[in-house]
Scaffold this motif. Structure first.
Motif, PDB file in Angstrom:
ATOM      1  N   GLY A  81       0.780  -1.229   0.000  1.00  0.00           N
ATOM      2  CA  GLY A  81       0.000   0.000   0.000  1.00  0.00           C
ATOM      3  C   GLY A  81       0.815   1.284   0.000  1.00  0.00           C
ATOM      4  N   LEU A  82       2.133   1.194   0.116  1.00  0.00           N
ATOM      5  CA  LEU A  82       2.950   2.412   0.152  1.00  0.00           C
ATOM      6  C   LEU A  82       3.239   2.943  -1.244  1.00  0.00           C
ATOM      7  CD1 LEU A  82       4.606   4.565   1.615  1.00  0.00           C
ATOM      8  CD2 LEU A  82       6.497   2.944   1.695  1.00  0.00           C
ATOM      9  N   GLY A  83       3.531   2.067  -2.173  1.00  0.00           N
ATOM     10  CA  GLY A  83       3.917   2.525  -3.510  1.00  0.00           C
ATOM     11  C   GLY A  83       5.386   2.905  -3.515  1.00  0.00           C
ATOM     12  N   ILE A  84       5.766   3.799  -4.401  1.00  0.00           N
ATOM     13  CA  ILE A  84       7.154   4.256  -4.493  1.00  0.00           C
ATOM     14  C   ILE A  84       7.503   4.935  -3.169  1.00  0.00           C
ATOM     15  CG2 ILE A  84       8.761   5.764  -5.720  1.00  0.00           C
ATOM     16  CD1 ILE A  84       6.850   5.439  -8.179  1.00  0.00           C
ATOM     17  N   PRO A  85       8.605   4.529  -2.532  1.00  0.00           N
ATOM     18  CA  PRO A  85       8.892   5.018  -1.173  1.00  0.00           C
ATOM     19  C   PRO A  85       9.456   6.443  -1.125  1.00  0.00           C
ATOM     20  CG  PRO A  85      10.590   3.489  -1.861  1.00  0.00           C
ATOM     21  CD  PRO A  85       9.565   3.505  -2.954  1.00  0.00           C
ATOM     22  N   THR A  86       8.592   7.401  -1.430  1.00  0.00           N
ATOM     23  CA  THR A  86       8.952   8.815  -1.357  1.00  0.00           C
ATOM     24  C   THR A  86       8.362   9.429  -0.086  1.00  0.00           C
ATOM     25  OG1 THR A  86       6.964   9.463  -2.574  1.00  0.00           O
ATOM     26  CG2 THR A  86       8.983   9.035  -3.883  1.00  0.00           C
ATOM     27  N   LEU A  87       8.832  10.596   0.277  1.00  0.00           N
ATOM     28  CA  LEU A  87       8.250  11.299   1.429  1.00  0.00           C
ATOM     29  C   LEU A  87       6.766  11.573   1.193  1.00  0.00           C
ATOM     30  CD1 LEU A  87      11.078  13.875   2.262  1.00  0.00           C
ATOM     31  CD2 LEU A  87      10.546  11.759   3.475  1.00  0.00           C
ATOM     32  N   GLU A  88       6.420  11.919  -0.040  1.00  0.00           N
ATOM     33  CA  GLU A  88       5.020  12.195  -0.365  1.00  0.00           C
ATOM     34  C   GLU A  88       4.153  10.966  -0.128  1.00  0.00           C
ATOM     35  OE1 GLU A  88       7.531  14.754  -3.252  1.00  0.00           O
ATOM     36  OE2 GLU A  88       7.696  12.813  -2.256  1.00  0.00           O
ATOM     37  N   ASN A  89       4.615   9.799  -0.610  1.00  0.00           N
ATOM     38  CA  ASN A  89       3.826   8.581  -0.426  1.00  0.00           C
ATOM     39  C   ASN A  89       3.791   8.124   1.021  1.00  0.00           C
ATOM     40  OD1 ASN A  89       2.770   8.235  -2.987  1.00  0.00           O
ATOM     41  ND2 ASN A  89       4.537   7.105  -3.728  1.00  0.00           N
ATOM     42  N   LEU A  90       4.847   8.411   1.788  1.00  0.00           N
ATOM     43  CA  LEU A  90       4.797   8.108   3.222  1.00  0.00           C
ATOM     44  C   LEU A  90       3.716   8.939   3.907  1.00  0.00           C
ATOM     45  CD1 LEU A  90       8.593   7.736   3.946  1.00  0.00           C
ATOM     46  CD2 LEU A  90       6.852   5.992   4.387  1.00  0.00           C
ATOM     47  N   CYS A  91       3.606  10.215   3.559  1.00  0.00           N
ATOM     48  CA  CYS A  91       2.536  11.061   4.118  1.00  0.00           C
ATOM     49  C   CYS A  91       1.164  10.488   3.775  1.00  0.00           C
ATOM     50  CB  CYS A  91       2.652  12.486   3.591  1.00  0.00           C
ATOM     51  SG  CYS A  91       3.961  13.475   4.318  1.00  0.00           S
ATOM     52  N   LEU A  92       0.976  10.106   2.529  1.00  0.00           N
ATOM     53  CA  LEU A  92      -0.306   9.534   2.111  1.00  0.00           C
ATOM     54  C   LEU A  92      -0.590   8.218   2.823  1.00  0.00           C
ATOM     55  CD1 LEU A  92      -0.270  10.227  -1.727  1.00  0.00           C
ATOM     56  CD2 LEU A  92      -1.856  11.191  -0.033  1.00  0.00           C
ATOM     57  N   PHE A  93       0.414   7.364   2.949  1.00  0.00           N
ATOM     58  CA  PHE A  93       0.264   6.075   3.612  1.00  0.00           C
ATOM     59  C   PHE A  93      -0.199   6.267   5.056  1.00  0.00           C
ATOM     60  CE2 PHE A  93       2.020   2.614   6.174  1.00  0.00           C
ATOM     61  CZ  PHE A  93       1.549   1.496   5.506  1.00  0.00           C
ATOM     62  N   ILE A  94       0.445   7.178   5.768  1.00  0.00           N
ATOM     63  CA  ILE A  94       0.093   7.442   7.163  1.00  0.00           C
ATOM     64  C   ILE A  94      -1.315   8.018   7.256  1.00  0.00           C
ATOM     65  CG2 ILE A  94       0.671   8.845   9.184  1.00  0.00           C
ATOM     66  CD1 ILE A  94       3.671   8.549   8.225  1.00  0.00           C
ATOM     67  N   SER A  95      -1.644   8.971   6.392  1.00  0.00           N
ATOM     68  CA  SER A  95      -2.987   9.573   6.451  1.00  0.00           C
ATOM     69  C   SER A  95      -4.072   8.545   6.141  1.00  0.00           C
ATOM     70  CB  SER A  95      -3.095  10.778   5.520  1.00  0.00           C
ATOM     71  OG  SER A  95      -3.086  10.386   4.173  1.00  0.00           O
ATOM     72  N   ARG A  96      -3.814   7.664   5.181  1.00  0.00           N
ATOM     73  CA  ARG A  96      -4.811   6.627   4.852  1.00  0.00           C
ATOM     74  C   ARG A  96      -4.981   5.635   5.994  1.00  0.00           C
ATOM     75  NH1 ARG A  96      -2.258   6.133  -1.032  1.00  0.00           N
ATOM     76  NH2 ARG A  96      -3.457   7.796  -2.044  1.00  0.00           N
ATOM     77  N   ALA A  97      -3.893   5.312   6.674  1.00  0.00           N
ATOM     78  CA  ALA A  97      -3.965   4.362   7.794  1.00  0.00           C
ATOM     79  C   ALA A  97      -4.792   4.926   8.948  1.00  0.00           C
ATOM     80  CB  ALA A  97      -2.555   4.017   8.273  1.00  0.00           C
ATOM     81  N   LEU A  98      -4.938   6.248   8.994  1.00  0.00           N
ATOM     82  CA  LEU A  98      -5.657   6.902  10.096  1.00  0.00           C
ATOM     83  C   LEU A  98      -6.958   7.552   9.639  1.00  0.00           C
ATOM     84  CD1 LEU A  98      -2.513   8.608  11.661  1.00  0.00           C
ATOM     85  CD2 LEU A  98      -3.611   6.484  12.403  1.00  0.00           C
ATOM     86  N   SER A  99      -7.402   7.231   8.438  1.00  0.00           N
ATOM     87  CA  SER A  99      -8.556   7.929   7.863  1.00  0.00           C
ATOM     88  C   SER A  99      -9.863   7.694   8.619  1.00  0.00           C
ATOM     89  CB  SER A  99      -8.737   7.538   6.390  1.00  0.00           C
ATOM     90  OG  SER A  99      -9.039   6.161   6.285  1.00  0.00           O
ATOM     91  N   ASP A 100      -9.911   6.650   9.457  1.00  0.00           N
ATOM     92  CA  ASP A 100     -11.129   6.391  10.222  1.00  0.00           C
ATOM     93  C   ASP A 100     -11.132   7.075  11.592  1.00  0.00           C
ATOM     94  OD1 ASP A 100      -9.074   4.714  11.144  1.00  0.00           O
ATOM     95  OD2 ASP A 100     -10.495   3.213  11.858  1.00  0.00           O
ATOM     96  N   LEU A 101     -10.062   7.770  11.926  1.00  0.00           N
ATOM     97  CA  LEU A 101     -10.032   8.513  13.197  1.00  0.00           C
ATOM     98  C   LEU A 101     -11.056   9.639  13.164  1.00  0.00           C
ATOM     99  CD1 LEU A 101      -6.295   9.167  14.176  1.00  0.00           C
ATOM    100  CD2 LEU A 101      -7.972   7.813  15.417  1.00  0.00           C
ATOM    101  N   ARG A 102     -11.561   9.984  14.319  1.00  0.00           N
ATOM    102  CA  ARG A 102     -12.450  11.147  14.447  1.00  0.00           C
ATOM    103  C   ARG A 102     -11.930  12.023  15.559  1.00  0.00           C
ATOM    104  NH1 ARG A 102     -13.089   9.737  10.232  1.00  0.00           N
ATOM    105  NH2 ARG A 102     -14.928   8.928   9.208  1.00  0.00           N
ATOM    106  N   PRO A 103     -11.527  13.238  15.278  1.00  0.00           N
ATOM    107  CA  PRO A 103     -11.472  13.810  13.938  1.00  0.00           C
ATOM    108  C   PRO A 103     -10.342  13.193  13.108  1.00  0.00           C
ATOM    109  CG  PRO A 103     -10.555  15.362  15.508  1.00  0.00           C
ATOM    110  CD  PRO A 103     -11.081  14.195  16.299  1.00  0.00           C
ATOM    111  N   GLN A 104     -10.500  13.289  11.791  1.00  0.00           N
ATOM    112  CA  GLN A 104      -9.483  12.770  10.888  1.00  0.00           C
ATOM    113  C   GLN A 104      -8.231  13.644  10.945  1.00  0.00           C
ATOM    114  OE1 GLN A 104     -11.388  12.638   7.035  1.00  0.00           O
ATOM    115  NE2 GLN A 104     -11.984  10.507   7.353  1.00  0.00           N
ATOM    116  N   PRO A 105      -7.081  13.088  10.559  1.00  0.00           N
ATOM    117  CA  PRO A 105      -5.867  13.912  10.519  1.00  0.00           C
ATOM    118  C   PRO A 105      -6.064  15.145   9.630  1.00  0.00           C
ATOM    119  CG  PRO A 105      -5.298  11.604  10.280  1.00  0.00           C
ATOM    120  CD  PRO A 105      -6.809  11.697  10.204  1.00  0.00           C
ATOM    121  N   SER A 106      -5.560  16.257  10.093  1.00  0.00           N
ATOM    122  CA  SER A 106      -5.617  17.498   9.315  1.00  0.00           C
ATOM    123  C   SER A 106      -4.271  17.787   8.656  1.00  0.00           C
ATOM    124  CB  SER A 106      -6.009  18.669  10.216  1.00  0.00           C
ATOM    125  OG  SER A 106      -5.083  18.803  11.286  1.00  0.00           O
ATOM    126  N   ARG A 107      -3.233  17.149   9.179  1.00  0.00           N
ATOM    127  CA  ARG A 107      -1.879  17.393   8.655  1.00  0.00           C
ATOM    128  C   ARG A 107      -1.017  16.179   8.963  1.00  0.00           C
ATOM    129  NH1 ARG A 107      -0.432  21.719  11.775  1.00  0.00           N
ATOM    130  NH2 ARG A 107       0.812  20.421  13.115  1.00  0.00           N
TER     131      ARG A 107
END
Length: 126
Positions: A81-107
Motif C-alpha cells: 500500500g505504500l507505492g514508491i517510497p517517497t516522502l510524499e507517499n509516506l505522508c499519504l500512507f500514514i494519512s490513509r492508515a488513520l482515515s477512520d479517526l475522528r477527527p481525521q488527521p488534518s496534517r
C-alpha cells in the motif's frame, strides 16, 4: 461566538531502508540505503464537552504505534500500500492508515533530519 478549534499532534520515528529510481543521485538512490524518518500527525477539531478533549492522545499514540510497526526496520519498497517510497507517499500512507479517526488527521508531516528533507500533507476538513 465561533466554536474554538484545537490542533493536537503526536510524533513518532522509524528507521527504514529503500531504493529509489531517479535521474539525479541515481547510483546511490538505486542501492538499498536507509534513513531515520520522523513523522507528525495533527488532528483539528472542537473540544468535546463530555471528555474535555478533541481526541484522546492515548488513542492517537496507539494508532501511530500500529503505523510505525508497518514501517520500522522494513524495506519500504515492500510495504503493502505504500507505492514508491517517497516522502510524499509516506505522508499519504500514514494519512490513509488513520482515515477512520475522528477527527481525521488534518496534517501529516514526514521528515529526515540528517538530510534536511521534509514533506507536509495538509488535508481538507471532513
Amino acid at each position: 461566538m465561533p466554536i474554538p478549534q484545537f490542533t493536537l499532534s503526536q510524533r513518532f520515528f522509524f528507521d527504514a531502508a529503500h531504493t529509489l529510481r531517479r535521474e539525479i543521485e541515481s547510483d546511490a538512490s538505486r542501492r538499498i540505503h536507509g534513513h531515520t524518518y520522523h513523522a507528525e500527525v495533527a488532528v483539528r477539531g472542537p473540544l468535546d464537552p463530555a471528555t474535555g478533549m478533541v481526541i484522546d492522545l492515548g488513542l492517537l499514540r496507539e494508532r501511530l504505534r500500529a503505523v510505525r510497526v508497518q514501517l520500522d526496520h522494513h524495506l519500504l519498497d515492500e510495504v503493502p500500500g505504500l507505492g514508491i517510497p517517497t516522502l510524499e507517499n509516506l505522508c499519504l500512507f500514514i494519512s490513509r492508515a488513520l482515515s477512520d479517526l475522528r477527527p481525521q488527521p488534518s496534517r501529516v508531516r514526514v521528515w529526515r533530519d540528517a538530510l534536511g528533507d521534509e514533506c507536509l500533507l495538509e488535508l481538507a476538513a471532513a
